[in-house]
Design a protein around this motif. Structure first.
Motif, PDB file in Angstrom:
ATOM      1  N   GLN A  83       0.852  -1.191   0.000  1.00  0.00           N
ATOM      2  CA  GLN A  83       0.000   0.000   0.000  1.00  0.00           C
ATOM      3  C   GLN A  83       0.888   1.242   0.000  1.00  0.00           C
ATOM      4  O   GLN A  83       1.813   1.353   0.809  1.00  0.00           O
ATOM      5  CB  GLN A  83      -0.929   0.006   1.205  1.00  0.00           C
ATOM      6  CG  GLN A  83      -1.813  -1.213   1.305  1.00  0.00           C
ATOM      7  CD  GLN A  83      -2.645  -1.449   0.056  1.00  0.00           C
ATOM      8  OE1 GLN A  83      -3.318  -0.541  -0.438  1.00  0.00           O
ATOM      9  NE2 GLN A  83      -2.610  -2.680  -0.448  1.00  0.00           N
ATOM     10  N   THR A  84       0.601   2.176  -0.898  1.00  0.00           N
ATOM     11  CA  THR A  84       1.496   3.312  -1.113  1.00  0.00           C
ATOM     12  C   THR A  84       1.072   4.585  -0.395  1.00  0.00           C
ATOM     13  O   THR A  84       1.811   5.566  -0.407  1.00  0.00           O
ATOM     14  CB  THR A  84       1.595   3.618  -2.620  1.00  0.00           C
ATOM     15  OG1 THR A  84       0.275   3.864  -3.132  1.00  0.00           O
ATOM     16  CG2 THR A  84       2.225   2.460  -3.370  1.00  0.00           C
ATOM     17  N   ASP A  85      -0.106   4.593   0.219  1.00  0.00           N
ATOM     18  CA  ASP A  85      -0.617   5.797   0.873  1.00  0.00           C
ATOM     19  C   ASP A  85      -0.730   5.550   2.374  1.00  0.00           C
ATOM     20  O   ASP A  85      -1.610   4.807   2.824  1.00  0.00           O
ATOM     21  CB  ASP A  85      -1.982   6.175   0.302  1.00  0.00           C
ATOM     22  CG  ASP A  85      -2.493   7.508   0.836  1.00  0.00           C
ATOM     23  OD1 ASP A  85      -2.006   7.961   1.889  1.00  0.00           O
ATOM     24  OD2 ASP A  85      -3.401   8.089   0.212  1.00  0.00           O
ATOM     25  N   PRO A  86       0.141   6.163   3.183  1.00  0.00           N
ATOM     26  CA  PRO A  86       0.066   5.940   4.636  1.00  0.00           C
ATOM     27  C   PRO A  86      -1.276   6.328   5.229  1.00  0.00           C
ATOM     28  O   PRO A  86      -1.738   5.702   6.188  1.00  0.00           O
ATOM     29  CB  PRO A  86       1.183   6.836   5.190  1.00  0.00           C
ATOM     30  CG  PRO A  86       2.073   7.130   4.052  1.00  0.00           C
ATOM     31  CD  PRO A  86       1.243   7.077   2.813  1.00  0.00           C
ATOM     32  N   ALA A  87      -1.936   7.345   4.654  1.00  0.00           N
ATOM     33  CA  ALA A  87      -3.230   7.768   5.188  1.00  0.00           C
ATOM     34  C   ALA A  87      -4.267   6.671   5.007  1.00  0.00           C
ATOM     35  O   ALA A  87      -5.128   6.464   5.885  1.00  0.00           O
ATOM     36  CB  ALA A  87      -3.688   9.054   4.507  1.00  0.00           C
ATOM     37  N   LEU A  88      -4.215   5.958   3.889  1.00  0.00           N
ATOM     38  CA  LEU A  88      -5.170   4.870   3.674  1.00  0.00           C
ATOM     39  C   LEU A  88      -4.865   3.667   4.567  1.00  0.00           C
ATOM     40  O   LEU A  88      -5.782   2.961   4.998  1.00  0.00           O
ATOM     41  CB  LEU A  88      -5.181   4.464   2.206  1.00  0.00           C
ATOM     42  CG  LEU A  88      -5.846   5.461   1.253  1.00  0.00           C
ATOM     43  CD1 LEU A  88      -5.724   4.985  -0.189  1.00  0.00           C
ATOM     44  CD2 LEU A  88      -7.314   5.679   1.616  1.00  0.00           C
ATOM     45  N   ILE A  89      -3.581   3.427   4.858  1.00  0.00           N
ATOM     46  CA  ILE A  89      -3.242   2.366   5.811  1.00  0.00           C
ATOM     47  C   ILE A  89      -3.839   2.696   7.175  1.00  0.00           C
ATOM     48  O   ILE A  89      -4.498   1.858   7.812  1.00  0.00           O
ATOM     49  CB  ILE A  89      -1.712   2.193   5.911  1.00  0.00           C
ATOM     50  CG1 ILE A  89      -1.141   1.664   4.593  1.00  0.00           C
ATOM     51  CG2 ILE A  89      -1.357   1.238   7.063  1.00  0.00           C
ATOM     52  CD1 ILE A  89       0.380   1.613   4.562  1.00  0.00           C
ATOM     53  N   ASP A  90      -3.623   3.930   7.628  1.00  0.00           N
ATOM     54  CA  ASP A  90      -4.182   4.344   8.919  1.00  0.00           C
ATOM     55  C   ASP A  90      -5.700   4.271   8.922  1.00  0.00           C
ATOM     56  O   ASP A  90      -6.323   3.873   9.915  1.00  0.00           O
ATOM     57  CB  ASP A  90      -3.730   5.765   9.257  1.00  0.00           C
ATOM     58  CG  ASP A  90      -2.305   5.827   9.768  1.00  0.00           C
ATOM     59  OD1 ASP A  90      -1.867   4.866  10.420  1.00  0.00           O
ATOM     60  OD2 ASP A  90      -1.626   6.836   9.511  1.00  0.00           O
ATOM     61  N   ALA A  91      -6.314   4.657   7.799  1.00  0.00           N
ATOM     62  CA  ALA A  91      -7.776   4.638   7.727  1.00  0.00           C
ATOM     63  C   ALA A  91      -8.315   3.218   7.762  1.00  0.00           C
ATOM     64  O   ALA A  91      -9.324   2.934   8.434  1.00  0.00           O
ATOM     65  CB  ALA A  91      -8.232   5.347   6.452  1.00  0.00           C
ATOM     66  N   GLN A  92      -7.665   2.304   7.044  1.00  0.00           N
ATOM     67  CA  GLN A  92      -8.080   0.901   7.096  1.00  0.00           C
ATOM     68  C   GLN A  92      -7.995   0.374   8.522  1.00  0.00           C
ATOM     69  O   GLN A  92      -8.898  -0.334   8.995  1.00  0.00           O
ATOM     70  CB  GLN A  92      -7.192   0.059   6.165  1.00  0.00           C
ATOM     71  CG  GLN A  92      -7.570   0.086   4.706  1.00  0.00           C
ATOM     72  CD  GLN A  92      -8.591  -1.000   4.370  1.00  0.00           C
ATOM     73  OE1 GLN A  92      -8.941  -1.831   5.212  1.00  0.00           O
ATOM     74  NE2 GLN A  92      -9.056  -1.005   3.126  1.00  0.00           N
ATOM     75  N   LEU A  93      -6.925   0.712   9.225  1.00  0.00           N
ATOM     76  CA  LEU A  93      -6.789   0.274  10.615  1.00  0.00           C
ATOM     77  C   LEU A  93      -7.835   0.933  11.509  1.00  0.00           C
ATOM     78  O   LEU A  93      -8.485   0.258  12.315  1.00  0.00           O
ATOM     79  CB  LEU A  93      -5.379   0.586  11.125  1.00  0.00           C
ATOM     80  CG  LEU A  93      -4.259  -0.297  10.580  1.00  0.00           C
ATOM     81  CD1 LEU A  93      -2.892   0.317  10.867  1.00  0.00           C
ATOM     82  CD2 LEU A  93      -4.344  -1.703  11.169  1.00  0.00           C
TER      83      LEU A  93
END
Length: 559
Positions: free
Chosen positions: A160-170
């Protein structure tokens, strides 16, 4: 005289399927869900309640992904599972009167009737008590199990290339877990046991610069340096995660090897012995625990394991319409029509033999390591579905270990609390997939899926920028993007498990997303169309964090 600390066994079960509601019936869609729910999740839960009644505690660590939690809470699906189980009972009656199979195959109808009528009765009882989620939460409250959570739709986080989307998924996944479990989980089973350290991300949309003999691609790196995944976990209050053995072994200086072959138990003091306790990841307070392949592979591996015993039922020897699978493994080289008839009593006896064998394996590993740990981690679906007798084996193992004065079962959270780790390691990029890298998710065949995901991310950001679009359409864009990111789709293509279905799901979610984005950009959203899409794709239920990540300057969205 002081007693030796017992060796500890952490059984970890990963309960996951992708979102299947309203996406096909048979053989891959809701049929897949009912097979897993009816023949694995239900009987495993019934076993856990039996063990609780016997006074057993800290039995297993049970991972439940948000996609599973969402689907088992759906009343229509729960009702349809009851119908499905009733159909299995009726199939037993069909088998009783089948006129084209031997008498001993027809005689198995009574065995199947008892099994499935019992599961149907248990399912109805569970539903009266609030459903599986309520029972799992109660078992955690009673100290029988620890519940692990996970990201909202099980994306493969290393790519995953977008840290914001990783945080959002979590954030959205952990919030969903907290609503049904009574609190946020302390641990997660990271999707596919994937890990990535701080650095630039491998570009799954680009052609590999090299592919090794195992199919593992070397991918060009893209974008800026990103935080390691442990930094995301720490920010969301996660204290422990599961990784595969090679992740810790290689970090400790162990050699590369053929990871499809069961290794010998690690000698104390060797790099391989790192798997016998938790390890702090880098300079974080997040602990990684790794499954011990020298133990886990006795049960299930890429090449062998107990389910292949000649007395166990062969899942693939079905005999045709109107029959339950009624033949045993016999000899794995034989075609299905030459298998011997299944004998439930002999299979039940074999589960006791195999449970005792694994207890002996545990002694071989832990007797020279008093107080140390073995993590044995599996998909929950293995027990009861893929391995028909697996639930009975699991019960026999737990009882044998719990009654052994030199062994004990533990949850991962309990282990971490009682024995806080002190060793720190920098972990390599890795997974539990084939060859322990990205090979199970990145190939020439899956590259278009990753390209579509990146296009969809860009389209969602453009369409939602500045709070554009009505709330319902915005929510549905976030849902379609999250469902598109599921790690299951490239895995199914790469490993040959219904690749056509996976490709259809990617195309479907991408099409829905782009239609919605175009409508938002044209200010031409059709509320009836949005409602129809939402009725089909209603997960994740809450995408507040995902919307904020896609449109950080916008208005966000309510649930």
């Amino acid at each position: 005289m002081s007693r030796r600390a017992p060796g500890e066994l952490a059984l970890v079960l990963h309960t996951h399927l992708p979102y299947l509601r309203h996406h096909g019936v048979w053989p891959v869609g809701e049929e897949w869900l009912f097979q897993a729910w009816g023949t694995s999740w239900l009987p495993v839960t019934r076993l856990l309640e039996e063990l609780a009644g016997e006074g057993r505690r800290e039995v297993v660590t049970l991972g439940v992904t948000p996609m599973v939690a969402h689907q088992v809470a759906d009343q229509r699906l729960a009702d349809d599972l009851g119908t499905w189980l009733g159909g299995q009972v009726w199939r037993s009656e069909e088998q009783r009167w089948h006129d084209r199979v031997p008498d001993d195959v027809r005689a198995l109808s009574s065995f199947y009737w008892r099994r499935f009528s019992g599961l149907l009765a248990y399912h109805e009882d569970v539903q009266r008590r609030g459903g599986l989620l309520a029972v799992w939460a109660q078992l955690q409250d009673a100290g029988v199990l620890e519940l692990l959570g996970g990201p909202a739709t099980h994306p493969y986080l290393p790519l995953q290339t977008d840290p914001a989307l990783i945080d959002a998924q979590l954030a959205d996944g952990l919030a969903s877990h907290a609503r049904w479990a009574g609190g946020s989980p302390r641990g997660i089973w990271a999707p596919e046991m994937g890990y990535r350290p701080r650095g630039r991300v491998a570009d799954a949309t680009a052609a590999a610069t090299a592919v090794d003999a195992h199919g593992t691609p070397t991918l060009p790196r893209t974008g800026p340096e990103l935080p390691g995944l442990e930094e995301h976990y720490a920010a969301h209050g996660i204290s422990h995660v599961l990784v595969d053995a090679p992740t810790l072994i290689q970090a400790a200086g162990g050699r590369e090897r053929d990871w499809t072959v069961r290794p010998d138990p690690a000698a104390p003091g060797t790099p391989e012995s790192v798997v016998h306790d938790g390890v702090l990841i880098g300079d974080s307070d997040v602990t990684a625990y790794a499954r011990d392949l020298s133990v886990a592979y006795h049960v299930w591996s890429p090449t062998a394991g107990y389910p292949g015993n000649v007395w166990y039922r062969d899942l693939y020897a079905t005999g045709g319409y109107g029959l339950h699978p009624s033949w045993r493994v016999t000899d794995r080289s034989l075609p299905p029509d030459r298998k011997a008839t299944y004998e439930p009593d002999r299979a039940a006896a074999q589960t006791l033999i195999d449970a005792e064998h694994l207890r002996g394996v545990l002694h071989g590993v832990l007797d020279d390591r008093p107080g140390e740990l073995v993590v044995a981690a599996y998909d929950t679906e293995l027990f009861g579905h893929w391995w028909f007798e697996g639930v009975e084996w699991l019960g026999a193992l737990v009882r044998a270990v719990a009654d052994d004065p030199t062994l004990t079962t533990t949850t991962v959270a309990s282990r971490r609390e009682r024995r806080p780790p002190t060793r720190r390691l920098e972990l390599p990029e890795s997974s539990w997939g084939f060859a322990k890298g990205h090979a199970s998710w990145v190939t020439d065949q899956t590259r278009p899926m990753w390209q579509e995901l990146r296009r969809a991310e860009a389209a969602a950001r453009r369409a939602l920028a500045g709070g554009r679009g009505p709330s319902g359409a915005r929510v549905q864009v976030a849902r379609e993007l999250a469902l598109l990111a599921s790690s299951d789709w490239p895995f199914m293509v790469t490993r040959g498990n219904s690749p056509g279905y996976a490709a259809e799901r990617v195309a479907d979610h991408a099409d829905q997303l782009h239609r919605l984005c175009h409508a938002i950009e044209r200010d031409a959203v059709d509320d009836a169309e949005v409602a129809a899409i939402a009725a089909r794709d209603d997960a994740p239920a809450d995408v507040t964090a995902l919307l904020a990540a896609l449109d950080p300057a916008g208005t966000g969205a309510a649930r």
